[in-house]
Enzyme design. Structure first.
Site, PDB file in Angstrom:
ATOM      1  N   HIS A   1      36.978  48.055  40.951  1.00 37.06           N
ATOM      2  CA  HIS A   1      36.792  46.747  41.580  1.00 37.06           C
ATOM      3  C   HIS A   1      35.102  46.305  41.479  1.00 37.06           C
ATOM      4  O   HIS A   1      34.446  47.355  41.576  1.00 37.06           O
ATOM      5  CB  HIS A   1      37.414  46.382  43.010  1.00 37.06           C
ATOM      6  CG  HIS A   1      38.821  46.232  42.936  1.00 37.06           C
ATOM      7  ND1 HIS A   1      39.414  45.650  43.838  1.00 37.06           N
ATOM      8  CD2 HIS A   1      39.942  46.827  41.902  1.00 37.06           C
ATOM      9  CE1 HIS A   1      40.759  45.736  43.711  1.00 37.06           C
ATOM     10  NE2 HIS A   1      41.029  46.383  42.463  1.00 37.06           N
TER      11      HIS A   1
ATOM     12  N   GLU B   1      33.457  45.050  43.861  1.00 36.18           N
ATOM     13  CA  GLU B   1      32.785  45.313  45.035  1.00 36.18           C
ATOM     14  C   GLU B   1      32.388  46.972  45.137  1.00 36.18           C
ATOM     15  O   GLU B   1      31.402  47.520  45.387  1.00 36.18           O
ATOM     16  CB  GLU B   1      33.479  45.038  46.406  1.00 36.18           C
ATOM     17  CG  GLU B   1      33.599  43.498  46.335  1.00 36.18           C
ATOM     18  CD  GLU B   1      35.020  43.159  45.766  1.00 36.18           C
ATOM     19  OE1 GLU B   1      35.623  42.442  46.444  1.00 36.18           O
ATOM     20  OE2 GLU B   1      35.487  43.640  44.685  1.00 36.18           O
TER      21      GLU B   1
ATOM     22  N   CYS C   1      39.695  42.546  48.711  1.00 37.88           N
ATOM     23  CA  CYS C   1      40.954  42.939  48.979  1.00 37.88           C
ATOM     24  C   CYS C   1      40.819  44.139  50.013  1.00 37.88           C
ATOM     25  O   CYS C   1      39.833  44.410  50.446  1.00 37.88           O
ATOM     26  CB  CYS C   1      41.575  43.512  47.520  1.00 37.88           C
ATOM     27  SG  CYS C   1      40.587  45.083  47.244  1.00 37.88           S
TER      28      CYS C   1
ATOM     29  N   CYS D   1      38.421  46.981  49.298  1.00 38.24           N
ATOM     30  CA  CYS D   1      37.065  46.743  49.234  1.00 38.24           C
ATOM     31  C   CYS D   1      36.398  46.555  50.405  1.00 38.24           C
ATOM     32  O   CYS D   1      35.416  46.850  50.830  1.00 38.24           O
ATOM     33  CB  CYS D   1      36.720  45.534  48.225  1.00 38.24           C
ATOM     34  SG  CYS D   1      37.294  45.723  46.359  1.00 38.24           S
TER      35      CYS D   1
END
Length: 151
Positions: free
Chosen positions: A54, A56, A84, A87
């Protein structure tokens, strides 16, 4: 607010790169205490086959490498989509004090849309600022999924 928009535009540029690569268009930058961008990330899940790739997490990894520590105290994370749970956990664990996001995520948003992990009894509670350039951030996402449906 203008400074937040400058950093969010940098994150939007990364989100657009992700879209061009066929990735869900999420981009993230991390600014250090002096305002210099020390971490950058965009979604790489499809390209790497890695569920944890992801934006992040990639930005946090780079920022930790630059700082030379797992603690990112004094930093601000800017991301185009509400983080999410995975993260959000990384943000808590890296001690990032401030999170700025663009669009809400009704499916997995963990800064208030589904739940707010930062309000739970963890040892670290970052300040959260949502809605920065939210229309532009949401448009990048909706355009991406519209193009997929049209194909």
């Amino acid at each position: 607010m203008p400074d937040r928009e400058v950093y969010m535009r940098r994150a939007l540029g990364l989100a657009k790169e992700a879209a061009c690569a066929g990735e869900v268009p999420v981009g993230c930058v991390i600014a250090g205490p002096d305002g210099e961008i020390i971490g950058r990330g965009r979604n790489f899940r499809e390209e790497t086959g890695d569920a944890s790739a992801h934006a992040e997490l990639l930005a946090i990894r780079e920022a930790c490498s630059v700082v030379g520590d797992w603690r990112l105290e004094g930093c601000t994370l800017y991301v185009t989509l509400e983080p999410c749970p995975m993260c959000a956990g990384a943000i808590i664990n890296s001690r990032i004090p401030t999170v700025v996001y663009g669009a809400k995520d009704a499916l997995t948003g963990s800064c208030g849309s589904v739940l707010n992990l930062f309000e739970e009894r963890y040892g670290h509670k970052p300040a959260i600022y949502g809605g920065v350039l939210k229309e532009e951030c949401a448009r990048v996402m909706s355009d991406f999924f519209r193009e997929i449906r049209e194909k």
